[in-house]
Design a protein around this motif. Structure first.
Motif, PDB file in Angstrom:
ATOM      1  N   THR A 166       0.817  -1.224   0.000  1.00 58.10           N
ATOM      2  CA  THR A 166       0.000   0.000   0.000  1.00 58.10           C
ATOM      3  C   THR A 166       0.850   1.273   0.000  1.00 58.10           C
ATOM      4  O   THR A 166       0.298   2.370  -0.124  1.00 58.10           O
ATOM      5  N   HIS A 191      -2.077   2.943  -3.954  1.00 49.78           N
ATOM      6  CA  HIS A 191      -3.072   3.580  -3.088  1.00 49.78           C
ATOM      7  C   HIS A 191      -3.846   4.589  -3.924  1.00 49.78           C
ATOM      8  O   HIS A 191      -3.471   4.904  -5.066  1.00 49.78           O
ATOM      9  N   ALA A 225      -6.586  -1.697  -3.608  1.00 45.33           N
ATOM     10  CA  ALA A 225      -5.748  -0.763  -2.853  1.00 45.33           C
ATOM     11  C   ALA A 225      -5.749   0.624  -3.480  1.00 45.33           C
ATOM     12  O   ALA A 225      -5.578   1.634  -2.782  1.00 45.33           O
TER      13      ALA A 225
END
Length: 385
Positions: free
Chosen positions: A179, A183, A300
């Protein structure tokens, strides 16, 4: 890194980079020839990495020779790595698991094998075929000669658990996503606007291998049915089915289907951010035997998914409770593409963002690199007690 941070001495045995290679990464992690010119070595954040040379050959014969060469050299390199307590190896192929069974026996260490795809089931060969019977025997030996087997979800677990003499060897540990790299909120201004035009159309995107595991007929039929809608499709990658997709695009005049080669890896977060929706259309033959790891990456990045796969398949079971995907489980081509076209007709960017946020929240709660690698560290800790 999780093992190193937990106090373990870690050594990695892998290939040389040979797929979508980034030159800037090679500069950060220079690779030098080792003893006798059989392998190379590098250092990754203090971890020694042994690289057995591999190339991405077009010739099937050369790929087979490279495959055999890697196994032979890796076996002997592995023999000379000292003070090994545990070997952890991924799948596919099954042969890596067998190789590490032999190394584990010779070195007196434990072996953990991670099942990402189920062989020989995924090959869709008749059970009476020589290939199927040989791989089934190898699969049984890998499972039962390893100390522990991990797999990525409950469907995989249920599929293979009865192939074990000792079922307690099998554990579920999911995949994860970094992440820090993937993101939401990544800027897209670094993208080439000729390849990724700025407009108000809803953009559906797939990036990865264009091969047999995915079903490309629904993409073509859906693009046909939505020609007059403000929707565009992007297909990024290489593979054996790419030429067929390009031929269909040309013959049907699908101007809003963009077929691109692999893009530099460092652009992938921006490319995912450019899309409004990611699509994954699994073939009925493969849908129960594999789980696309890109699902975690997509979630994500706060992007929702449009997925074609049957009921009770790994990807459907995983996504259904999250609410971040439109799941189409009907296998009839016309019916499922009608369902998708109708869904797209009523979809807005605001609703897609809401769905994507649900997926991102789920990743941060359960599937980050830190959370999942901790499960592996705990497993190894338990084996060494």
């Amino acid at each position: 890194m999780a093992f190193k941070n937990a106090g373990y001495d870690v050594v990695v045995l892998s290939t040389t980079p040979h797929f979508n290679v980034l030159q800037e990464q090679l500069k950060k992690q220079p690779i030098k020839w080792g003893v006798w010119g059989l392998y190379k070595k590098s250092i990754f954040k203090g971890i020694p990495v042994y690289h057995v040379p591999q190339k991405k050959f077009k010739s099937t014969l050369l790929r087979l020779i490279g495959f055999v060469y890697w196994h032979i050299v890796s076996f002997f390199v592995g023999l000379f790595i000292k003070n090994v307590d545990i070997i952890v190896s991924p799948s596919p192929p099954l042969t890596i698991g067998r190789l590490n069974n032999w190394l584990g026996k010779l070195k007196g260490c434990k072996v953990v094998y991670n099942v990402q795809e189920i062989y020989p089931d995924i090959l869709n060969k008749p059970e009476t075929s020589l290939v199927h019977r040989y791989l089934r025997g190898m699969e049984k030996r890998v499972y039962n000669k390893s100390t522990v087997i991990t797999t990525i979800d409950q469907v995989f677990y249920d599929t293979i658990v009865n192939r074990f003499d000792d079922k307690s060897k099998l554990h579920i540990i999911p995949n994860f996503v970094d992440t820090e790299l993937y993101h939401s909120g990544v800027p897209i201004d670094i993208l080439d606007k000729k390849l990724f035009p700025e407009n108000d159309n809803i953009k559906l995107l797939y990036a990865g291998n264009i091969g047999f595991a995915q079903d490309w007929q629904p993409l073509i039929r859906l693009a046909e049915k939505t020609k007059d809608m403000p929707v565009e499709y992007f297909l990024i990658g290489m593979g054996v089915k790419k030429q067929w997709v390009e031929e269909q695009k040309a013959s049907l005049g699908l101007d809003k289907l963009h077929v691109l080669d692999y893009q530099p890896r460092q652009l992938m977060p921006a490319i995912l951010a450019y899309s409004d929706l990611q699509y994954i259309f699994m073939t009925p033959e493969m849908e129960g035997m594999g789980f696309p790891s890109k699902v975690y990456t997509i979630m994500a990045c706060g992007r929702p998914l449009l997925v074609c796969s049957g009921e009770n398949t790994p990807i459907v079971n995983f996504l259904k409770p999250v609410g971040c995907a439109k799941l189409v489980t009907n296998h009839d081509l016309e019916q499922k593409t009608d369902e998708m076209a109708e869904w797209l007709k009523g979809m807005t960017r605001e609703r897609l963002r809401e769905m994507g946020a649900l997926g991102e929240d789920t990743i941060r709660m359960y599937y980050t690199k830190e959370i999942v690698t901790k499960q592996y560290v705990n497993l190894i800790d338990s084996l060494l007690k």
